[in-house]
Structures are given as C-alpha cells and as structure tokens.
Design an enzyme around this catalytic site. Structure first.
Site, PDB file in Angstrom:
ATOM      1  N   HIS A 263      48.170  44.190  32.351  1.00 51.96           N
ATOM      2  CA  HIS A 263      47.759  43.590  31.296  1.00 51.96           C
ATOM      3  C   HIS A 263      48.348  43.745  29.464  1.00 51.96           C
ATOM      4  O   HIS A 263      48.274  42.781  28.420  1.00 51.96           O
ATOM      5  CB  HIS A 263      46.119  43.996  30.900  1.00 51.96           C
ATOM      6  CG  HIS A 263      44.621  43.872  31.718  1.00 51.96           C
ATOM      7  ND1 HIS A 263      43.751  43.687  32.014  1.00 51.96           N
ATOM      8  CD2 HIS A 263      45.306  42.767  32.759  1.00 51.96           C
ATOM      9  CE1 HIS A 263      43.084  43.706  33.350  1.00 51.96           C
ATOM     10  NE2 HIS A 263      44.180  42.724  33.577  1.00 51.96           N
ATOM     11  N   HIS A 446      43.545  44.543  43.671  1.00 49.18           N
ATOM     12  CA  HIS A 446      43.121  44.094  43.469  1.00 49.18           C
ATOM     13  C   HIS A 446      42.450  44.865  44.541  1.00 49.18           C
ATOM     14  O   HIS A 446      40.791  44.948  44.895  1.00 49.18           O
ATOM     15  CB  HIS A 446      42.574  42.688  43.286  1.00 49.18           C
ATOM     16  CG  HIS A 446      42.150  42.711  41.691  1.00 49.18           C
ATOM     17  ND1 HIS A 446      42.357  41.147  41.790  1.00 49.18           N
ATOM     18  CD2 HIS A 446      42.266  43.174  40.567  1.00 49.18           C
ATOM     19  CE1 HIS A 446      42.727  41.018  40.245  1.00 49.18           C
ATOM     20  NE2 HIS A 446      42.724  42.249  39.490  1.00 49.18           N
TER      21      HIS A 446
HETATM   22  C1  HEM Z   1      37.061  47.341  39.849  1.00 50.44           C
HETATM   23  C2  HEM Z   1      38.746  46.821  39.271  1.00 50.44           C
HETATM   24  C3  HEM Z   1      39.653  45.790  38.493  1.00 50.44           C
HETATM   25  C4  HEM Z   1      38.516  44.517  38.009  1.00 50.44           C
HETATM   26  C5  HEM Z   1      37.340  44.098  38.576  1.00 50.44           C
HETATM   27  C6  HEM Z   1      39.583  44.006  38.374  1.00 50.44           C
HETATM   28  C7  HEM Z   1      39.575  42.466  37.244  1.00 50.44           C
HETATM   29  C8  HEM Z   1      40.216  41.074  36.782  1.00 50.44           C
HETATM   30  C9  HEM Z   1      39.323  39.879  36.448  1.00 50.44           C
HETATM   31  C10 HEM Z   1      38.034  39.728  37.042  1.00 50.44           C
HETATM   32  C11 HEM Z   1      40.974  39.060  36.254  1.00 50.44           C
HETATM   33  C12 HEM Z   1      40.668  37.697  36.082  1.00 50.44           C
HETATM   34  C13 HEM Z   1      41.385  36.699  37.012  1.00 50.44           C
HETATM   35  C14 HEM Z   1      41.228  35.988  36.886  1.00 50.44           C
HETATM   36  O1  HEM Z   1      40.680  34.688  35.770  1.00 50.44           O
HETATM   37  O2  HEM Z   1      42.261  34.567  37.424  1.00 50.44           O
HETATM   38  C15 HEM Z   1      41.350  39.840  36.640  1.00 50.44           C
HETATM   39  C16 HEM Z   1      43.050  39.659  36.381  1.00 50.44           C
HETATM   40  C17 HEM Z   1      44.146  40.437  36.647  1.00 50.44           C
HETATM   41  N1  HEM Z   1      43.908  41.901  37.068  1.00 50.44           N
HETATM   42 FE1  HEM Z   1      42.485  42.457  38.205  1.00 50.44          FE
HETATM   43  N2  HEM Z   1      40.728  43.789  37.825  1.00 50.44           N
HETATM   44  C18 HEM Z   1      41.145  45.230  38.208  1.00 50.44           C
HETATM   45  C19 HEM Z   1      42.089  46.142  39.464  1.00 50.44           C
HETATM   46  C20 HEM Z   1      43.617  45.198  38.837  1.00 50.44           C
HETATM   47  C21 HEM Z   1      44.247  46.098  38.951  1.00 50.44           C
HETATM   48  C22 HEM Z   1      44.463  47.385  40.140  1.00 50.44           C
HETATM   49  C23 HEM Z   1      45.818  45.592  38.759  1.00 50.44           C
HETATM   50  C24 HEM Z   1      47.172  45.609  39.356  1.00 50.44           C
HETATM   51  C25 HEM Z   1      47.732  47.095  39.262  1.00 50.44           C
HETATM   52  C26 HEM Z   1      45.208  44.313  38.928  1.00 50.44           C
HETATM   53  C27 HEM Z   1      45.688  43.327  37.674  1.00 50.44           C
HETATM   54  C28 HEM Z   1      45.588  42.119  37.650  1.00 50.44           C
HETATM   55  C29 HEM Z   1      46.186  41.355  36.940  1.00 50.44           C
HETATM   56  C30 HEM Z   1      47.703  41.461  36.822  1.00 50.44           C
HETATM   57  C31 HEM Z   1      45.320  39.910  36.263  1.00 50.44           C
HETATM   58  C32 HEM Z   1      46.258  39.254  35.657  1.00 50.44           C
HETATM   59  C33 HEM Z   1      46.210  39.222  34.019  1.00 50.44           C
HETATM   60  C34 HEM Z   1      46.270  38.294  33.473  1.00 50.44           C
HETATM   61  O3  HEM Z   1      47.568  37.256  33.685  1.00 50.44           O
HETATM   62  O4  HEM Z   1      45.606  37.126  33.302  1.00 50.44           O
HETATM   63  N3  HEM Z   1      43.645  44.081  39.246  1.00 50.44           N
HETATM   64  N4  HEM Z   1      41.342  41.111  36.719  1.00 50.44           N
END
Ligand code: HEM
Ligand SMILES: [Ca+2]
Length: 702
Positions: A263, A446
């Site tokens: 992020h 994820h």
């Molecule tokens: C409970 C844990 C997590 C939840 C609930 C969560 C939830 C989300 C959600 C809702 C999105 C937006 C999805 C979309 O509209 O395309 C997102 C984006 C993303 N998540 Fe997670 N996430 C979690 C953990 C992680 C972890 C551990 C990583 C990486 C090691 C990660 C990496 C990312 C990345 C790179 C994006 C794209 C961000 C952007 O460019 O907008 N997330 N996540």
C-alpha cells in the site's frame, strides 16, 4: 544448455533480462539473440518495443499522428472524444438517481477501500480520470480512422505533443521551483529527465502490452477460442478451497509487512459519482442492471445460479465490481489505457505520511519534526480521524486513526556487509508500479492469511479474532491497552499459510460483510481486477520470462489439470493471478517463477529507479547519509523495530529474525539485549557537508 550464449550482444541491442524486453515476445525463435548477464544469467539482446528498459530505443517506431492524419481530422477526433465523454457523464447524471451504493452494503465497504476521501484529491483524481478517458476515446477513434492493426497499436507509439489532443496530457511538474535535497511529498522530480516517474496520481506501467478486448481499454472478455471467458466468481468457487495448509517457516508479520509495503507503492481508485458517492454495479435484488442502466465503468462479475454460496443461498446473479480509474500517459502518446496509482510509487512511507503536501500538513505536528499523536493511556497513537466513515477505509493504511496504524518505520532490513554506497541507480529505469505486480502477483499475500489470529496472555489464550471481519477495519481494538503487544506477539509467532489455491473462507465470502449475511469474494475481485487492468493471461508472462509456455492444463500438475480444463476453454486463457497461485514453487520461495520475476522486477525498479534510495552515493542522492549513519541504519532490524514499538506490557522477548518462526536457531531473546542492536542517533547530531565529492571519496577510502 548445450551451448552457452555469448557474453555480449554481437548484432543488436543490449543484453537485458527477458522481463525488461517485452518486445522479444514478438520475435520468432530464430530472430532471438541470447546473451549472458554477468556471466551467470541468460539474457536477451533487446532494442525494440515499448515500456522496456534497454539502453537503446532505436527499433521502436514513433510517429506523430499528424504524419498519419491531417490536422483537421485530429481536431475532429479531439472534439469527438470530448463529446463522447460528455455523453457518458450525462448518462451518469441520470444514473445518480438510481444506482447509488447503499452505505450498509458490503459493496460499499469495498468501494470505501478504494476511494478517495479528501475533496481536493477527489477533484484532482476525477480530472485526471476524465483526461485519460478522453485520450482513450481519441485513441479508439484514431485507430479506426487510420485502420491501424492491433499489433501496430501495441508496438508503435503516437506522439500527440503538438496536437490539440495534448491538452489532456499529464502536466510536467516544475522541478526548478523545488529545492531538491529531499524527496518531494508527491514523489515528483525524483527522476530528473522524467519528473513524473513515480509521482502520485500517475499511471501504473505494464510489463506487456495489455490484453484489452479492444486493445485500448475494454476488459478481456473472450477466450482465445472465441467462447466467453469463465466468470471470475466461477473460477474462484470451483478452483479455490478453504483448507488450512501452513508454511511453518514464516510468520504472519511477513504478510502484514507485505501489505504495508504494497500500500506504500500502490492504491488504485474505483470510479465514483462526481459528488464522491459510490456507484452500484448490481441491482439491490442481486440481478444485473439492464445494459442501458449500467454505469460505463461497471464490470460486474457474473454469479451462476448454481453457485454454492451467492447463487443458491442468496439468489445473487451479480457481484459488484467497479473499474479502476485511468491516468493519462506519462509521455503524451495515444495508445492503450493505464490505471491511476493514487500514492507515490516509491517506497517512501507514504502510507504513514501521505502522498501530497496537504496530507503531510494534516499529519505533522510542526514541532521538532514530529508527527501529531493521540495520547491514549500514556501511549502515543496516531491522531483520530474526524471522519468516522474512514473506519472502513484503507485511507493511508487503515482507519479511524489518521494515516496508518502500523507503527513501524521503514528501514532496510538487510544486515549485510558490502560497498558503502549503492552504485546501481539507473536513470532510465522507470520506477512506476506495474499492473502485473499490484493487480496480480503481489496479491499472493491474500493466500497467506489464515482465518484467525490468536491473542495470548501469560501463555493462555485471551482472544481468538477472525482476521475478517473482526480485525479488519476495527482499529478501536487497539485502544484496549494490552492488545497491541498481544497482536505483535501473534504476528511474530503465528505461521503463515502456503501460497496456493487455499484461502481463508472469510476472504472468499465475508469481506466487508459488517452487518450483512454475506460480504464480497476477494479472490473473484482479484481475478476481475486483473482483467480490468488489461493483464495478459499467465502463459504470456511465461513467454516474457523466457520460460517454456504451457501447452496443456496438465503442465499445471495433475492436481489442477482436470478442474482447470472444466473451467477455461484453453490453457492460454488462464488468468495471471490464477496461474501464479497454482504454479510450482521456485526453490526456497513462497511463490513460483512467474510471480517471483514480477515481484523481483518491481523491487528492482523501486530501488534502481529511485534517486533518493537511502544507500545511493552523494553524487546521486542529495539526501545521502554519512557512512557512519548508514552503518547505524544497517544495524537495525525488524526485530528491533518490533521491540521498540511494543508497549512492553507482555512483549519483552523476540527472535532475531521476526519474519521467521522461532526455532533452535532463532530463539527469542530479551529486547534489552544488544544482540538485537539499536540505532545510535547521535551519528545524526553533527552533519558534515562536503562540497567536493572527490574529497568525500577520499574519506571513504581511509
Ligand atoms: C486480511 C488481510 C487482507 C485483506 C482483507 C485484504 C483486502 C484487500 C482488498 C479488499 C483489496 C482491494 C481489492 C480490489 O478492489 O481490487 C486489496 C488490494 C490489495 N492487497 Fe490486500 N488484503 C489483505 C492482505 C494483503 C496482503 C497480506 C498483501 C500482500 C502481501 C496484500 C496485497 C494487496 C495489494 C498489492 C493490493 C492492491 C492495492 C492497489 O493497488 O490498490 N493484501 N486487499
Ligand atoms: Ca509510496
């Protein structure tokens, strides 16, 4: 290899990693010229294409549209695209009466996760989104009028600098005004030749020309066979499971830090109405809107009537999905659309400090260079946000508190010996975040998350919290005085899960559920996001990396072959996210080759393309550190950061390698011990300045 390629490129171009030479996927095998990089890695001789890093660019064709169309036609295209956008906007205005996302719905949660709060920022984002869409519409018209082939449009570029269309190009920041000692708050002027590179509110790059259905901006819809592609939800529900399979080497902190870094470098923005309210992409009844009532940026996901959860239990046929807004091209060209990244692409703690002067002003105390804090039971927490809605946002990392709740500073974590200064700054390396990374590979995280986090107190279980929904967006948990330490302990001791087809059930059913019976499915969202960003199918990235392409589903292994064959018409259709999760792990890695390369490419860009990278030589980095300061920085570790940020209530010991689970070789030791060294800030007290770098180098040599 029967014959090792020559060390250098004999005939053309420079020797580069295949991932930095997307153009090679267009070469015939006989046309490819291989070479060796540093005598160890097989590279490719590269001199043509777009979005790639070799030193020469002579092979790529650059045209001005005027050489292809007369200026009258160009003006007509410009007017026409302005008109088409105005029409879209007027339709949107009609929809505003009908299709506003109800604030109590899970889809509203998803929307708040990717929207922008600040009114001034929203206006900026919407302006850029309009400019970029007009350019996309103009590209479309231009391509049709000139009868350009898809191939030409992908590989050639069309400068619009001197045409009326250039009004929609990204404005160049004025770098002369800025005293360039430190990073700018929005990341501009880092690269002196391309001052917008890495800047907040600019486009993600693409490693391969995108797989848009119309080659310009429409999301991929059809299989290579001509059939419809399977819906993202069908793939998620048929292929992804909820089994717990642990990886007993790494701790949850790895996932948490991964998300934090993710992020810092990228946050896409969903389309919204002009007044910032959310646009609903499905009817409240759970059906699709009729075509004429669907917003132009909606890309809802089909849910089958036989879907075991959303379909059969809840009668849903439609899953909300809103497309990311576009950003204008960095180089003022016509061509395919790219998505806007709201934050600075560089790793610069923008998660903590924000990505603009305004956001920084909001967070700073303007006293001794400190951040504003909220004193809570004698602890310093981040200031509370007046906007209670921000509690379900991802604004600056997390919610209800301003900026991120993650109380960790960004330090380099390697305790390594090496040259004092890094010498690999590369001013032609574009540091921007790729769509493949942020809408694909880096979401591998994820799959690491398990269902619960167990908080221990005195060795006993105090609370078992579900990650989703009990910790996500409930930062008020942090105000319970002993919770922070308990969370830290859980993060450094609980193992992650394997990166595979298994996901925590809550991520597949209950994300943003709040008071509802169901939430959204993050896996479906990830797959759809990939199509939204025009990410090519998995197999194309194998080709890009110089790996053999998969020719049948069985190349994914017997475990997946059958299921994949019932889902996808062809092995060439498999989405990058899906293929990346299923691929065989690279030796010693959490992920397979393709994800590994996409992630490595990104971090290489973020380091080598960042003039202010902390290790860079004073000749390069105007905010360089003195050798003694660098030595201090290099002493620190994530273990030290955890120790120093704990409240010291129940956390008093940590293992030196906190990303790895405690073991015989990695036993917990007292935070007070100097085995986990601390940084000595006295090295910052006097700051000698050098005007002559040769002098400086002499001092280094001594
Ligand atoms: C409970 C844990 C997590 C939840 C609930 C969560 C939830 C989300 C959600 C809702 C999105 C937006 C999805 C979309 O509209 O395309 C997102 C984006 C993303 N998540 Fe997670 N996430 C979690 C953990 C992680 C972890 C551990 C990583 C990486 C090691 C990660 C990496 C990312 C990345 C790179 C994006 C794209 C961000 C952007 O460019 O907008 N997330 N996540
Ligand atoms: Ca950043």
């Amino acid at each position: 290899e029967p014959n090792t390629p020559p060390k250098e490129c004999l005939n053309r171009g420079n020797c580069t990693l295949p991932i930095w030479c997307p153009a090679h996927v267009y070469f015939k095998e006989s046309e490819k010229e291989h070479c060796m990089i540093n005598g160890v890695r097989k590279g490719i001789c590269c001199n043509t294409g777009r979005n790639f890093m070799p030193r020469t660019n002579s092979g790529s064709a650059r045209h001005s549209p005027e050489s292809l169309l007369d200026s009258k036609t160009i003006s007509a295209i410009s007017r026409q695209s302005a008109h088409s956008l105005a029409e879209l906007r007027s339709n949107e205005h009609q929809l505003h009466k009908l299709a506003v996302l109800p604030e109590s719905s899970p889809d509203f949660g998803l929307f708040t996760n990717s929207r922008t709060y600040d009114v001034a920022e929203l206006a900026k984002v919407q302006n850029l989104a309009d400019q970029a869409r007009r350019l996309a519409l103009a590209s479309n018209a231009f391509k049709r009028r000139r009868s350009l082939t898809d191939d030409q449009f992908e590989r050639e570029s069309f400068d619009i600098d001197s045409t009326p269309l250039s009004e929609d190009c990204l404005p160049e920041p004025d770098c002369v005004e800025i005293v360039g000692v430190y990073r700018t708050s929005d990341g501009s002027c880092n690269n002196q030749l391309h001052p917008t590179w890495g800047q907040a509110l600019t486009a993600n790059l693409k490693l391969l020309p995108p797989a848009y259905e119309d080659h310009i901006f429409e999301a991929r819809k059809f299989s290579v066979t001509g059939q419809l592609l399977p819906s993202a939800r069908t793939i998620s529900s048929r292929l992804m499971k909820n089994k717990d399979v642990f990886n007993s080497n790494f701790t949850l902190l790895l996932a948490q830090f991964g998300q934090f870094i993710g992020h810092d470098v990228s946050q896409s923005v969903d389309h919204s109405f002009r007044n910032s309210s959310g646009i609903s992409c499905c009817m409240d009844s759970g059906d699709h809107w009729p075509e004429r009532l669907r917003h132009f940026a909606c890309l809802p996901i089909d849910v089958s009537p036989s879907d075991g959860f959303y379909g059969r239990h809840f009668g849903r046929r439609c899953m909300h999905f809103m497309r990311s807004v576009f950003a204008p091209d960095h180089e003022c060209r016509l061509g395919y659309a790219s998505q806007l990244d709201k934050v600075t692409h560089f790793i610069d703690a923008s998660t903590v400090y924000g990505s603009s002067v305004e956001q920084q002003g909001d967070l700073r105390a303007f006293e001794n260079g400190q951040l504003k804090v909220f004193r809570d039971f004698g602890r310093n927490l981040l200031p509370l946000d007046e906007d209670s809605n921000a509690c379900i946002s991802r604004k600056g990392g997390s919610a209800c508190f301003k900026s991120g709740t993650e109380a960790i500073d960004l330090y380099d974590l390697r305790l390594q010996e090496g040259p004092i200064y890094a010498i690999d700054y590369d001013p032609i390396m574009e540091p921007s975040v790729s769509s493949e990374f942020t809408a694909g590979a880096f979401r591998f995280g994820h799959s690491l998350i398990e269902t619960t986090i167990t908080l221990l107190k005195g060795g006993r279980v105090d609370q078992v919290l579900a990650f989703v929904p009990e910790t996500m967006n409930y930062p008020s948990q942090m105000r319970r005085i002993d919770v922070f330490d308990m969370i830290l302990i859980a993060l450094i001791t609980q193992p992650v899960q394997q990166v595979d087809e298994n996901f925590n059930e809550n991520l597949q059913k209950y994300v943003f559920r709040f008071g509802n019976c169901f939430g959204t499915d993050l896996i479906s969202i990830n797959i759809q996001r990939g199509r939204d960003h025009g990410i090519q199918p998995y197999n194309r990235y194998r080709e890009l990396l110089g790996l053999p392409k998969f020719t049948s589903f069985s190349d994914f292994g017997p475990k997946y072959a059958k299921t994949l064959a019932t889902i996808y018409p062809s092995v060439d259709d498999v989405d990058l996210y899906v293929g990346g999760l299923l691929e065989q792990k690279a030796p010693g890695a959490l992920v397979g080759r393709v994800f590994q390369h996409i992630i490595a490419d990104q971090f290489a860009r973020l380091k080598r393309g960042d003039r202010y990278f902390f290790e860079n030589h004073p000749r390069i980095n105007p905010s360089y550190f003195e050798p003694a300061q660098l030595a201090e920085i290099r002493k620190t570790s994530m273990a030290r950061i955890v120790c120093d940020n704990a409240d010291g209530l129940s956390l008093g010991m940590v293992q030196p390698e906190v990303f790895k689970v405690p073991s015989t070789w990695n036993q917990p030791i007292d935070c007070k011990s100097n085995i986990i060294p601390s940084i000595d800030l006295s090295k910052w007290r006097s700051i000698p300045t050098y005007t002559d770098y040769d002098d400086y180098d002499n001092i280094l040599m001594q």
